[in-house]
Design a protein around this motif. Structure first.
Motif, mmCIF file in Angstrom:
data_model
loop_
_atom_site.group_PDB
_atom_site.id
_atom_site.type_symbol
_atom_site.label_atom_id
_atom_site.label_comp_id
_atom_site.label_asym_id
_atom_site.label_seq_id
_atom_site.Cartn_x
_atom_site.Cartn_y
_atom_site.Cartn_z
ATOM 1 N N GLN A 254 0.842 -1.203 0.000
ATOM 2 C CA GLN A 254 0.000 0.000 0.000
ATOM 3 C C GLN A 254 0.874 1.250 0.000
ATOM 4 O O GLN A 254 0.576 2.228 -0.700
ATOM 5 C CB GLN A 254 -0.938 0.002 1.205
ATOM 6 N N ALA A 255 1.946 1.217 0.783
ATOM 7 C CA ALA A 255 2.859 2.358 0.840
ATOM 8 C C ALA A 255 3.526 2.588 -0.517
ATOM 9 O O ALA A 255 3.796 3.730 -0.907
ATOM 10 C CB ALA A 255 3.916 2.133 1.914
ATOM 11 N N TYR A 256 3.792 1.510 -1.262
ATOM 12 C CA TYR A 256 4.361 1.617 -2.610
ATOM 13 C C TYR A 256 3.312 2.094 -3.619
ATOM 14 O O TYR A 256 3.660 2.457 -4.745
ATOM 15 C CB TYR A 256 4.921 0.271 -3.071
ATOM 16 N N GLY A 257 2.039 2.048 -3.249
ATOM 17 C CA GLY A 257 0.979 2.470 -4.157
ATOM 18 C C GLY A 257 0.611 1.450 -5.213
ATOM 19 O O GLY A 257 0.112 1.802 -6.287
ATOM 20 N N VAL A 258 0.811 0.142 -4.909
ATOM 21 C CA VAL A 258 0.553 -0.896 -5.909
ATOM 22 C C VAL A 258 -0.444 -1.940 -5.419
ATOM 23 O O VAL A 258 -0.608 -2.987 -6.044
ATOM 24 C CB VAL A 258 1.875 -1.593 -6.330
ATOM 25 N N SER A 259 -1.129 -1.679 -4.309
ATOM 26 C CA SER A 259 -1.997 -2.695 -3.704
ATOM 27 C C SER A 259 -3.169 -3.092 -4.604
ATOM 28 O O SER A 259 -3.733 -4.175 -4.450
ATOM 29 C CB SER A 259 -2.521 -2.211 -2.353
ATOM 30 N N GLU A 260 -3.540 -2.236 -5.563
ATOM 31 C CA GLU A 260 -4.656 -2.573 -6.453
ATOM 32 C C GLU A 260 -4.336 -3.769 -7.353
ATOM 33 O O GLU A 260 -5.248 -4.389 -7.909
ATOM 34 C CB GLU A 260 -5.014 -1.371 -7.329
ATOM 35 N N TYR A 261 -3.061 -4.095 -7.488
ATOM 36 C CA TYR A 261 -2.660 -5.209 -8.346
ATOM 37 C C TYR A 261 -2.478 -6.513 -7.562
ATOM 38 O O TYR A 261 -2.038 -7.511 -8.120
ATOM 39 C CB TYR A 261 -1.337 -4.875 -9.063
ATOM 40 N N ILE A 262 -2.822 -6.500 -6.272
ATOM 41 C CA ILE A 262 -2.505 -7.609 -5.383
ATOM 42 C C ILE A 262 -3.736 -8.440 -5.030
ATOM 43 O O ILE A 262 -4.814 -7.914 -4.781
ATOM 44 C CB ILE A 262 -1.872 -7.076 -4.072
ATOM 45 N N SER A 263 -3.560 -9.763 -5.004
ATOM 46 C CA SER A 263 -4.544 -10.682 -4.427
ATOM 47 C C SER A 263 -3.768 -11.776 -3.700
ATOM 48 O O SER A 263 -2.541 -11.876 -3.841
ATOM 49 C CB SER A 263 -5.454 -11.287 -5.501
ATOM 50 N N PHE A 264 -4.477 -12.596 -2.912
ATOM 51 C CA PHE A 264 -3.818 -13.641 -2.124
ATOM 52 C C PHE A 264 -4.372 -15.013 -2.491
ATOM 53 O O PHE A 264 -5.553 -15.154 -2.809
ATOM 54 C CB PHE A 264 -3.999 -13.381 -0.629
#
Length: 388
Positions: A254-264
């Motif tokens: 989230q701090a890098y600003g890329v959390s929208e591309y993440i899933s688990f």
């Protein structure tokens, strides 16, 4: 025999012309972004001693290796995977270094498999390895680097799916599974063969509630809610620690600003046994398999004599190129080659003209004219006129 020599073996191909120009452009973009993170280039041999990729290392199965012998009867293999080679190199030349090492690489890997399913036996890979840092921030840097690099290459619609090997191992330990059953179950789940996983657990008499919980791992994918559900399903410290690390990793991303591309996906387990913690794959539409694979391998360098944690990834250039093509992403091509035609009477003059164009950075061919052809033409237009 003559016709056979014109063709390539199964699983490899020639790349030329516009396709190769686009491939070079993709490599340039990816490399450009990796350098921004401070990773230094490293080159390892195309073949290594067999032991670098042995069963004990936990890499590609022996039956899928290209093996041959040198004059001293040592067994050598074409590299199927860069990570063990980088680990060997780091242990040899940086064995005493305690500061984190950042390496990037580009080259071809070779896998001798008959189950191609559209894949090549020789593929070009680019990757990065961060050695000597066991922090969750290092995991975040690597995954952020993957996302930023894919964006820089031109992809827009993709997802990086993250798993955690330690969660699965902790649950297996809690269920009392022996090592053989754990490895067999891991193979079933990583291959998404749920029926085989269920049959295996029945054969090994794995009791409830662990029978159901181990099967449920295969379906644990999604957002942060799936992590909370996974955490509530276990009691052992190993699995709970894995969940906490993933939650912290998400904060870093989230701090890098890329959390929208993440899933688990806690059911994502790699065939490479050297992975010890966070693992991840990047998927995009138009390509059946992952275009990026990576993870943490804290015990691998120990096999080569260096105690150091590590995390890294490899990007499959050929697959990224295919995805860009299918998604109709346009890549810039080099300017057309200029043609300067000369005759015996004006050679010196036309040579000077060609040299001037080259000095200006323009690719130029100096060619003897078949007729009174003196104008500068582009190679593209020349081919349209029938000159091959």
């Amino acid at each position: 025999m003559g016709k056979q020599l014109l063709h390539t073996p199964e699983g490899v191909k020639d790349i030329y012309g516009e396709e190769y120009a686009k491939k070079l452009e993709v490599e340039r973009r990816l490399h450009e972004n990796i350098r921004l993170y401070g990773y230094e280039e490293i080159q390892t041999p195309a073949f290594e001693f067999f032991d670098v990729f042995s069963k004990e290392i936990g890499t590609t199965p022996s039956r899928e290796l290209y093996k041959f012998f040198d004059k001293d009867n040592n067994t050598l293999v074409l590299r199927p995977d860069f990570t063990p080679s980088i680990a060997r190199c780091a242990a040899k030349y940086f064995g005493e270094d305690n500061i984190p090492l950042r390496f990037s690489y580009l080259g071809n890997t070779f896998t001798n498999t008959s189950d191609l399913q559209g894949k090549l036996k020789e593929s070009t890979q680019m990757g990065a390895e961060l050695i000597g840092d066991d922090s969750v921030e290092a995991d975040g840097e690597i995954i952020s680097l993957v996302i930023k690099s894919l964006l820089h290459a031109g992809l827009k619609r993709f997802q990086v799916t993250i798993g955690e090997v330690e969660y699965f191992k902790g649950l297996c330990g809690e269920a009392g599974l022996d090592e053989e059953t754990e490895l067999d179950l891991r193979a079933c789940i990583s291959g998404k063969n749920y029926f085989a996983a269920q049959e295996l657990l029945q054969e090994r008499d794995v009791a409830e509630p662990y029978h159901s919980r181990l099967l449920k791992v295969a379906d644990m994918f999604g957002d942060m809610c799936s992590l909370q559900e996974a955490g509530a399903m276990v009691k052992n410290p190993r699995s709970l620690g894995a969940i906490k690390r993933l939650e912290k990793l998400y904060q870093v991303l989230q701090a890098y600003g890329v959390s929208e591309y993440i899933s688990f996906d806690l059911g994502m387990l790699s065939k490479y046994k050297y992975y010890t913690g966070v693992i991840f794959k990047a998927y995009t539409y138009g390509v059946g398999d992952a275009v990026v694979k990576g993870g943490r391998y804290d015990g691998l360098l120990r096999q080569f004599g260096k105690e150091a944690p590590a995390v890294g990834f490899c990007m499959v250039i050929d697959s990224i190129l295919e995805a860009l093509f299918r998604q109709k992403v346009k890549l810039p091509l080099p300017e057309p080659v200029q043609i300067v035609s000369y005759s015996p009477d004006n050679f010196s003059e036309k040579l000077a003209e060609a040299q001037q164009l080259r000095a200006e950075g323009k690719a130029t061919v100096l060619r003897k004219a078949a007729c009174k052809e003196t104008a500068i033409q582009s190679l593209w237009e020349d081919r349209k006129n029938g000159h091959q």
